[in-house]
Design an enzyme around this catalytic site. Structure first.
Site, PDB file in Angstrom:
ATOM      1  N   GLU A 113     -13.369  44.158  33.233  1.00  0.00           N
ATOM      2  CA  GLU A 113     -12.698  44.693  31.825  1.00  0.00           C
ATOM      3  C   GLU A 113     -12.475  45.991  31.731  1.00  0.00           C
ATOM      4  O   GLU A 113     -13.446  46.917  32.145  1.00  0.00           O
ATOM      5  CB  GLU A 113     -13.560  43.966  30.632  1.00  0.00           C
ATOM      6  CG  GLU A 113     -13.926  42.637  30.825  1.00  0.00           C
ATOM      7  CD  GLU A 113     -14.938  42.237  29.663  1.00  0.00           C
ATOM      8  OE1 GLU A 113     -14.676  42.179  28.394  1.00  0.00           O
ATOM      9  OE2 GLU A 113     -16.193  41.924  30.095  1.00  0.00           O
ATOM     10  N   LYS A 115     -12.953  49.454  30.028  1.00  0.00           N
ATOM     11  CA  LYS A 115     -13.930  50.218  29.136  1.00  0.00           C
ATOM     12  C   LYS A 115     -13.333  50.924  28.225  1.00  0.00           C
ATOM     13  O   LYS A 115     -13.056  52.062  28.663  1.00  0.00           O
ATOM     14  CB  LYS A 115     -15.099  50.885  30.121  1.00  0.00           C
ATOM     15  CG  LYS A 115     -16.164  51.375  29.206  1.00  0.00           C
ATOM     16  CD  LYS A 115     -17.176  52.113  30.321  1.00  0.00           C
ATOM     17  CE  LYS A 115     -18.381  52.514  29.294  1.00  0.00           C
ATOM     18  NZ  LYS A 115     -18.109  53.656  28.440  1.00  0.00           N
ATOM     19  N   ASP A 117     -12.414  53.394  25.293  1.00  0.00           N
ATOM     20  CA  ASP A 117     -13.089  54.657  25.024  1.00  0.00           C
ATOM     21  C   ASP A 117     -12.920  54.788  23.531  1.00  0.00           C
ATOM     22  O   ASP A 117     -12.219  55.410  22.886  1.00  0.00           O
ATOM     23  CB  ASP A 117     -12.446  55.879  25.562  1.00  0.00           C
ATOM     24  CG  ASP A 117     -13.388  57.120  25.401  1.00  0.00           C
ATOM     25  OD1 ASP A 117     -14.543  56.943  25.160  1.00  0.00           O
ATOM     26  OD2 ASP A 117     -12.925  58.108  25.782  1.00  0.00           O
ATOM     27  N   TYR A 222     -15.404  41.893  22.732  1.00  0.00           N
ATOM     28  CA  TYR A 222     -15.637  41.821  24.119  1.00  0.00           C
ATOM     29  C   TYR A 222     -16.691  40.796  24.098  1.00  0.00           C
ATOM     30  O   TYR A 222     -17.083  40.537  25.468  1.00  0.00           O
ATOM     31  CB  TYR A 222     -16.094  43.100  24.681  1.00  0.00           C
ATOM     32  CG  TYR A 222     -17.088  43.960  24.215  1.00  0.00           C
ATOM     33  CD1 TYR A 222     -18.509  43.853  24.675  1.00  0.00           C
ATOM     34  CD2 TYR A 222     -16.576  45.348  23.636  1.00  0.00           C
ATOM     35  CE1 TYR A 222     -19.229  44.445  23.910  1.00  0.00           C
ATOM     36  CE2 TYR A 222     -17.751  46.143  23.215  1.00  0.00           C
ATOM     37  CZ  TYR A 222     -19.127  45.806  23.171  1.00  0.00           C
ATOM     38  OH  TYR A 222     -20.065  46.429  22.861  1.00  0.00           O
ATOM     39  N   LYS A 311     -17.536  54.394  35.874  1.00  0.00           N
ATOM     40  CA  LYS A 311     -17.026  55.568  35.104  1.00  0.00           C
ATOM     41  C   LYS A 311     -16.028  56.319  35.910  1.00  0.00           C
ATOM     42  O   LYS A 311     -16.163  56.709  37.166  1.00  0.00           O
ATOM     43  CB  LYS A 311     -18.131  56.650  34.795  1.00  0.00           C
ATOM     44  CG  LYS A 311     -19.134  55.893  33.947  1.00  0.00           C
ATOM     45  CD  LYS A 311     -18.743  55.567  32.515  1.00  0.00           C
ATOM     46  CE  LYS A 311     -18.274  56.376  31.712  1.00  0.00           C
ATOM     47  NZ  LYS A 311     -19.375  57.180  30.994  1.00  0.00           N
ATOM     48  N   CYS A 405      -7.241  97.877  25.010  1.00  0.00           N
ATOM     49  CA  CYS A 405      -7.378  96.733  24.234  1.00  0.00           C
ATOM     50  C   CYS A 405      -6.104  96.110  23.772  1.00  0.00           C
ATOM     51  O   CYS A 405      -5.409  97.042  23.134  1.00  0.00           O
ATOM     52  CB  CYS A 405      -8.431  96.718  22.950  1.00  0.00           C
ATOM     53  SG  CYS A 405      -8.355  95.447  21.822  1.00  0.00           S
ATOM     54  N   CYS A 408      -6.337  96.900  19.466  1.00  0.00           N
ATOM     55  CA  CYS A 408      -6.328  98.291  18.782  1.00  0.00           C
ATOM     56  C   CYS A 408      -5.954  99.433  19.833  1.00  0.00           C
ATOM     57  O   CYS A 408      -6.355 100.321  19.484  1.00  0.00           O
ATOM     58  CB  CYS A 408      -7.788  98.074  18.469  1.00  0.00           C
ATOM     59  SG  CYS A 408      -9.187  98.352  19.672  1.00  0.00           S
ATOM     60  N   CYS A 423     -13.947  95.314  24.684  1.00  0.00           N
ATOM     61  CA  CYS A 423     -13.510  96.393  23.810  1.00  0.00           C
ATOM     62  C   CYS A 423     -14.913  96.665  22.844  1.00  0.00           C
ATOM     63  O   CYS A 423     -15.262  95.908  22.146  1.00  0.00           O
ATOM     64  CB  CYS A 423     -12.302  95.809  22.714  1.00  0.00           C
ATOM     65  SG  CYS A 423     -11.960  96.956  21.395  1.00  0.00           S
ATOM     66  N   CYS A 428     -12.139  97.479  15.317  1.00  0.00           N
ATOM     67  CA  CYS A 428     -11.073  96.625  16.178  1.00  0.00           C
ATOM     68  C   CYS A 428     -10.832  95.256  15.161  1.00  0.00           C
ATOM     69  O   CYS A 428     -11.688  94.552  14.858  1.00  0.00           O
ATOM     70  CB  CYS A 428     -11.434  95.961  17.619  1.00  0.00           C
ATOM     71  SG  CYS A 428     -10.180  95.132  18.313  1.00  0.00           S
TER      72      CYS A 428
END
Length: 667
Positions: A113, A115, A117, A222, A311, A405, A408, A423, A428
């Site tokens: 089946e 799975k 989620d 299920y 999985k 930066c 700034c 920075c 800033c």
């Protein structure tokens, strides 16, 4: 119509609405136009409004969500809801098959089946009527979420036979509902859900059932709880057909397989077709079919020997890197982010992915314009795996990090021993706003309603310059902001006021001192008791504390040894912000628990506890939470999709617990 005739009409309408709802939501075969369904429902509501005593428990009107709940009651499952062992490849599948054949021979079959989620739930029916629904919880005790589950239209309120039974299912959010929900949350400047599973779980744990009703959830049933033979069934496949006959929605993509090769073919088929499904799946469930064989195989302490869950590996896709965006964080670190041509990965559209730092960009030779491979780490966080060099049609220029930066324009520096550019300008604007965003976040001051956009707007409008200014905000100032109504402003002022009562460790963590994380903030708060005492601590005093190293000690001393910080702490105190530790101090001398004094690492997704709940429970028992696995680690708690930390623990021979073992030890 007299009362007897009205009651007969109500029963007739209930049946009509049940039949049309089942055909629409379960069979996907509408019997009547929507307008006709609405007409039936309107007539029923009219009668029930006038005669409330004619409202029956299985009336379709009971799906809309009633009163707001005060909390969730605990429910003990009649039959335990066990977890499944995991398989990650053909070798694991062959081992599983070999164990089965060694126990029961070769004359058996599997049922495979999808799975789903979502969130595992249990549904209880008495004489055909839905009476209770619960979460899985710890497998033995869950939470009663009946009112929320009633809002899922694919859950029958009345079965086609008046029988008493308990069934197991997976509540989930269809991909279409998930995308719509996140669009709404973005429009409301709310945090998006990471994936449909989280969205479904969050919806069903709302205390207001109307919220669950608005989320358009669905379910696949299920299994029958307990002994299917009690219903004259001799196999799992028969049980699924029986559930169909009762009016439940089961997943029709199941398949009976007579060998592990057929199982492998089924897995390969759905690995390919997975993206085309209207809901998320994260693997394949494989069960021995006949109940007689299941009984022979039996159970381990936590899972059946006759079933396993394969999985899926992390999904990888190819797309185009359009640009690299640079952002400045609260500590001044410059972080590059890949801007991508939007692509569907593991069920959601991805347009951005983490690049971490300059060294990673160089190492993988990532260039703007490249074709890149993307995946989601743990099916949640998008990352760039590699560049498809063969697709680089022309010589693209190598990416160069800036020297100044981007916010700034101060010069960027790289501190010795670190990979990040930083920075170091304390004024800033990007650092200040990010620092305030961190200060109000859930694990710090936890001020509800102060999201990223609101903080940025407050800073831009000049209403706040540092975190202390938050506590001077008035309703009149807030109501002037975009999308800030009267009620929102009132609630935000109340949330800010309530946050003043937080214990010292939240304030300390919120201040964003380098190297002082949530755990260290609590240790320091427990040790010193108030902020003034901590501010006067010497490096020697700090290093003497278990788990406080030299780098952290120097950082704490340097932080408090400035006029700006001393002024900030004074302002917070004068504004009524609590700066003392009000939590419980763990006395290790009075504890004698397996976790006492142990260093524990949490990895992977936990099903029954949040990461924060697990952390707090372990710390209350004298354990210490670490962020990475090393030789000093005593125990690793591995949830679903545990990755490199689990592998490292196995390599180092460190004991690994699953969540079931943790919960057992926490009792």
């Amino acid at each position: 119509m007299d009362k007897v005739q009205l009651e007969e009409r109500v029963k007739e309408l209930n049946q009509l609405l049940h039949d049309t709802g089942y055909a629409y939501y379960v069979l996907d075969q509408p019997l009547v136009p929507d307008a006709v369904y609405d007409q039936y429902l309107k007539e029923l509501i009219g009668i029930e409004t006038e005669f409330p005593d004619l409202i029956f428990a299985d009336s379709p009107t009971q799906r809309v969500g009633g009163m707001i709940l005060q909390g969730f009651q605990k429910v003990t499952h009649t039959f335990p809801m066990l977890s499944l062992s995991n398989a990650f490849g053909r070798e694991d599948l062959d081992d599983f098959d070999r164990r089965i054949r060694a126990s029961i021979g070769d004359d058996f079959s599997y049922v495979c089946e999808l799975k789903i989620d979502g969130l595992a739930i249990s549904l209880s029916y008495e004489n055909g009527l839905f009476v209770r629904g619960a979460t899985r919880g710890d497998g033995r005790v869950g939470e009663d979420i009946t009112e929320n589950l009633k809002t899922i239209r694919s859950i029958p309120l009345r079965l086609k036979k008046p029988i008493t039974l308990e069934v197991r299912g997976e509540a989930y959010m269809p991909k279409k509902s998930f995308l719509t929900l996140n669009e709404q949350r973005m429009a409301n400047e709310e945090e998006k859900f990471a994936n449909p599973r989280n969205a479904a779980a969050g919806s069903l744990r709302q205390l207001d059932p109307k919220i669950a009703a608005s989320r358009n959830l669905s379910i696949f049933v299920y299994a029958i709880g307990g002994d299917g033979e009690a219903y004259q069934l001799d196999s799992h496949g028969q049980a699924l057909d029986y559930l169909d006959d009762l009016g439940f929605q089961t997943n029709k993509e199941r398949q009976t397989c007579h060998s592990i090769d057929e199982v492998q073919a089924y897995i390969e088929k759905w690995t390919t077709e997975r993206p085309n499904l209207p809901y998320e799946i994260d693997g394949i469930v494989i069960k021995v079919n006949r109940y007689l064989h299941q009984q022979e195989l039996g159970f381990t302490a936590k899972s059946p020997r006759w079933a396993t869950a394969y999985k899926f590996p992390a999904e990888e896709v190819v797309t185009k890197l359009l640009n690299i965006e640079l952002t400045v964080g609260r500590t001044g670190v410059l972080t590059p982010t890949a801007i991508l041509e939007p692509v569907l990965v593991a069920g959601t559209t991805v347009g951005r992915a983490s690049l971490h730092n300059e060294d990673l960009i160089r190492e993988k030779d990532i260039r703007i314009g490249d074709t890149v491979i993307i995946r989601k780490a743990g099916d949640i966080i998008p990352e760039v795996v590699a560049v498809v060099i063969a697709e680089r049609k022309e010589e693209l220029p190598a990416f160069e990090m800036p020297t100044h930066c981007p916010v700034c324009e101060s010069e960027l520096i790289r501190i010795e021993g670190e990979v990040a550019l930083r920075c170091v300008n304390p004024q800033c604007p990007a650092q200040i706003t990010e620092g305030i965003i961190h200060f109000v976040s859930r694990n710090a001051m936890n001020i509800d309603g102060l999201g990223e956009k609101v903080v940025e707007q407050l800073f831009r409008e000049g209403l706040i310059k540092d975190v202390s200014d938050l506590f001077t905000l008035t309703k009149e100032q807030l109501i002037q902001l975009e999308r800030m109504g009267d009620k929102s402003a009132t609630n935000l002022v109340a949330a800010i006021e309530a946050s003043k009562l937080n214990s010292m460790e939240r304030v300390l963590f919120g201040l964003g001192i380098r190297h002082v994380g949530e755990k260290a903030a609590k240790i320091l708060s427990e040790e010193f008791g108030d902020m003034k005492q901590l501010a006067e601590a010497t490096p020697e005093q700090l290093i003497a504390i278990h788990e406080i190293g030299g780098k952290m000690a120097d950082s704490v001393v340097s932080y408090f040894d400035t006029d700006e910080v001393r002024e900030l702490i004074g302002k917070l105190e004068s504004l009524g912000v609590n700066l003392t530790y009000t939590g419980k101090k763990v006395d290790l001398s009075n504890l004698n628990h397996v976790l006492t004094g142990k260093t524990v690492v949490l990895t992977g997704k936990l099903e029954q506890l949040t990461r924060q709940e697990a952390k707090e429970k372990i710390e209350q028992l004298g354990g210490t939470i670490a962020g990475s696995v090393s030789k000093k680690t005593d125990i690793v708690i591995a949830g679903e999709d545990a990755g490199s930390k689990l592998e490292k623990a196995k390599t180092l021979g460190i004991p690994v617990w699953d969540e079931e073992r943790l919960i057992e030890e926490l009792k």
